[in-house]
Write an enzyme that holds these catalytic residues in place. Structure first.
Site, PDB file in Angstrom:
ATOM      1  N   GLU A  28       0.823  -1.217   0.000  1.00  0.00           N
ATOM      2  CA  GLU A  28       0.000   0.000   0.000  1.00  0.00           C
ATOM      3  C   GLU A  28       0.849   1.256   0.000  1.00  0.00           C
ATOM      4  O   GLU A  28       1.132   1.823   1.059  1.00  0.00           O
ATOM      5  CB  GLU A  28      -0.939   0.009   1.215  1.00  0.00           C
ATOM      6  CG  GLU A  28      -2.016  -1.048   1.152  1.00  0.00           C
ATOM      7  CD  GLU A  28      -3.036  -0.926   2.271  1.00  0.00           C
ATOM      8  OE1 GLU A  28      -2.858  -0.090   3.188  1.00  0.00           O
ATOM      9  OE2 GLU A  28      -4.028  -1.669   2.233  1.00  0.00           O
ATOM     10  N   GLU A  37      -6.239  -7.307  -0.737  1.00  0.00           N
ATOM     11  CA  GLU A  37      -6.504  -7.181   0.699  1.00  0.00           C
ATOM     12  C   GLU A  37      -7.832  -6.457   0.896  1.00  0.00           C
ATOM     13  O   GLU A  37      -8.076  -5.425   0.285  1.00  0.00           O
ATOM     14  CB  GLU A  37      -5.378  -6.380   1.377  1.00  0.00           C
ATOM     15  CG  GLU A  37      -5.515  -6.319   2.895  1.00  0.00           C
ATOM     16  CD  GLU A  37      -4.461  -5.425   3.544  1.00  0.00           C
ATOM     17  OE1 GLU A  37      -3.239  -5.682   3.352  1.00  0.00           O
ATOM     18  OE2 GLU A  37      -4.863  -4.470   4.234  1.00  0.00           O
TER      19      GLU A  37
HETATM   20  C1  IDC Z   1      -2.980  -3.552  10.588  1.00  0.00           C
HETATM   21  C2  IDC Z   1      -3.210  -4.666  11.585  1.00  0.00           C
HETATM   22  C3  IDC Z   1      -2.883  -4.181  12.978  1.00  0.00           C
HETATM   23  C4  IDC Z   1      -1.471  -3.603  12.990  1.00  0.00           C
HETATM   24  C5  IDC Z   1      -1.344  -2.511  11.931  1.00  0.00           C
HETATM   25  C6  IDC Z   1       0.060  -1.938  11.833  1.00  0.00           C
HETATM   26  O1  IDC Z   1      -4.534  -5.120  11.484  1.00  0.00           O
HETATM   27  O2  IDC Z   1      -3.001  -5.236  13.905  1.00  0.00           O
HETATM   28  O3  IDC Z   1      -1.205  -3.051  14.268  1.00  0.00           O
HETATM   29  O4  IDC Z   1      -1.672  -3.049  10.671  1.00  0.00           O
HETATM   30  O5  IDC Z   1       0.981  -2.897  11.444  1.00  0.00           O
HETATM   31  C7  IDC Z   1      -3.966  -2.069   5.832  1.00  0.00           C
HETATM   32  C8  IDC Z   1      -2.641  -2.713   5.898  1.00  0.00           C
HETATM   33  C9  IDC Z   1      -2.569  -3.703   7.048  1.00  0.00           C
HETATM   34  C10 IDC Z   1      -3.320  -3.177   8.251  1.00  0.00           C
HETATM   35  C11 IDC Z   1      -4.795  -3.089   7.880  1.00  0.00           C
HETATM   36  C12 IDC Z   1      -5.689  -2.638   9.034  1.00  0.00           C
HETATM   37  O6  IDC Z   1      -2.257  -3.317   4.690  1.00  0.00           O
HETATM   38  O7  IDC Z   1      -1.213  -3.934   7.354  1.00  0.00           O
HETATM   39  O8  IDC Z   1      -3.151  -4.104   9.299  1.00  0.00           O
HETATM   40  N1  IDC Z   1      -4.925  -2.183   6.755  1.00  0.00           N
HETATM   41  O9  IDC Z   1      -5.302  -1.387   9.499  1.00  0.00           O
HETATM   42  N2  IDC Z   1      -4.392  -1.254   4.894  1.00  0.00           N
HETATM   43  C13 IDC Z   1      -5.625  -0.815   5.209  1.00  0.00           C
HETATM   44  C14 IDC Z   1      -5.990  -1.409   6.401  1.00  0.00           C
END
Ligand code: IDC
Length: 334
Positions: free
Chosen positions: A175, A262
């Site tokens: 992303e 995702e």
């Molecule tokens: C989130 C995880 C969370 C973690 C955070 C930071 O759910 O537990 O603390 O990342 O590492 C994304 C990302 C994905 C995110 C997810 C939700 O690709 O890594 O995971 N998210 O925030 N993009 C949009 C949402």
């Protein structure tokens, strides 16, 4: 003769009792060590390619991949073992995505450790007859150029190891955000894709788009010029609705192949509820356009996007009672 008959009757009885117990307790009927493999996976579809906006199998028929994304490999390695991945195949998944973070204690700070874990996870998915995405999970490092040198070295290694197998798809930047504009992503992609292509001449490659992989419409305005590429669009049902589907529609209309590598049932934070009504709209939309997808995430962290309840252990299969509200919803669409 009589003894053989007796043994047979006993075997049938034991089996019925086992099945009965399985049904009563709601457990997935997958004993530890059982080989659960995807029923519409690699053996059935072979090498994938991109035709127009569609993903097609070796026979040229359109194919849709769906399954789970791991959470960060550095935090939840127990969810990417052969048995853990096999449990998703037993529910019908034919795809697994391995999210290998670059930052936050991921690859950049622990190259050999993460590589070892990644190889184990990819090998596990392959034994389960599944397609598997190797995801270079940039996030806080918003501009993919930040670790471009490391990405090139990484993709050189992994494509050398997996370039000859039809299972693997390469996602070169999860992303992009902040300074990760489309101009910069393009430049990064033009540096990384040829490295992969040298070892994996026709494997499908997924390219992230600006604003946390939402601006597929911008990518469609100036796409890259390699065959067998798809562009990522990510959504979270509690945050992204009709306006983002509009961007996907624009991109598809311009001929851009889109892959939802995702998506989550929660808000974009990974938590804050489970939004089934908006998810219904997205599922309908993805079916209509035959979009492939991976759901965030296959772990037992206490957040509403997690598919499993805290303490669930996927090593001995995943029972329905171990699935969260999000997990129950998502697993029913494999
Ligand atoms: C989130 C995880 C969370 C973690 C955070 C930071 O759910 O537990 O603390 O990342 O590492 C994304 C990302 C994905 C995110 C997810 C939700 O690709 O890594 O995971 N998210 O925030 N993009 C949009 C949402």
């Amino acid at each position: 003769m009589f003894l053989k008959l007796k043994a047979c009757v006993i075997a049938v009885l034991v089996l019925s009792i086992l099945i009965g117990v399985g049904i009563m307790t709601g457990t997935a009927f997958a004993a530890p060590g059982d080989v659960e493999t995807a029923s519409n996976g690699v053996a059935q579809n072979g090498w994938l390619s991109v035709k127009g906006t569609s993903l097609v199998n070796e026979q040229g028929q359109s194919v849709v991949l769906h399954g789970m994304s791991s959470h960060g490999l550095q935090w939840f390695p127990q969810f990417t073992t052969s048995n853990a991945i096999g449990a998703t195949a037993s529910y019908g998944a034919n795809l697994f995505r391995i999210a290998m973070y670059t930052a936050e204690g991921g690859y950049i700070s622990n190259k050999s450790g993460m590589l070892r874990q990644l190889y184990q996870s990819v090998d596990a998915a392959i034994t389960r007859n599944m397609y598997v995405i190797i995801d270079w999970h940039i996030l806080k490092d918003g501009n993919p150029q930040r670790y471009q040198k490391e990405a090139k070295a990484f993709f050189k290694k992994v494509s050398k190891r997996y370039g000859h197998v039809p299972n693997v798809l390469y996602e070169i930047c999860n992303e992009p955000n902040g300074k990760g504009t489309w101009r910069r992503i393009r430049s990064y992609a033009n540096a990384v894709i040829p490295v992969i292509r040298r070892n994996a001449p026709s494997s499908v490659i997924l390219v992230g788009t600006p604003t946390w992989s939402q601006d597929v419409d911008i990518a469609a305005g100036n796409p890259l010029s390699y065959p067998n590429l798809m562009y990522s669009c990510h959504f979270y049902a509690g945050t992204h609705g009709e306006w983002l589907r509009g961007k996907v529609k624009t991109a598809l209309d311009k001929g851009l192949p889109v892959f939802v590598s995702e998506w989550g049932m929660s808000t974009a934070t990974g938590s804050g509820g489970v939004y089934t009504e908006e998810a219904d709209r997205w599922i309908r939309f993805m079916r209509q356009h035959k979009l492939s997808w991976a759901n965030w995430s296959y772990c037992n962290k206490g957040e509403s996007s997690a598919a499993l309840v805290p303490n669930a252990d996927p090593e001995d299969g995943v029972s329905r009672s171990e699935l969260t509200k999000s997990g129950r919803y998502v697993f029913s669409y494999f």
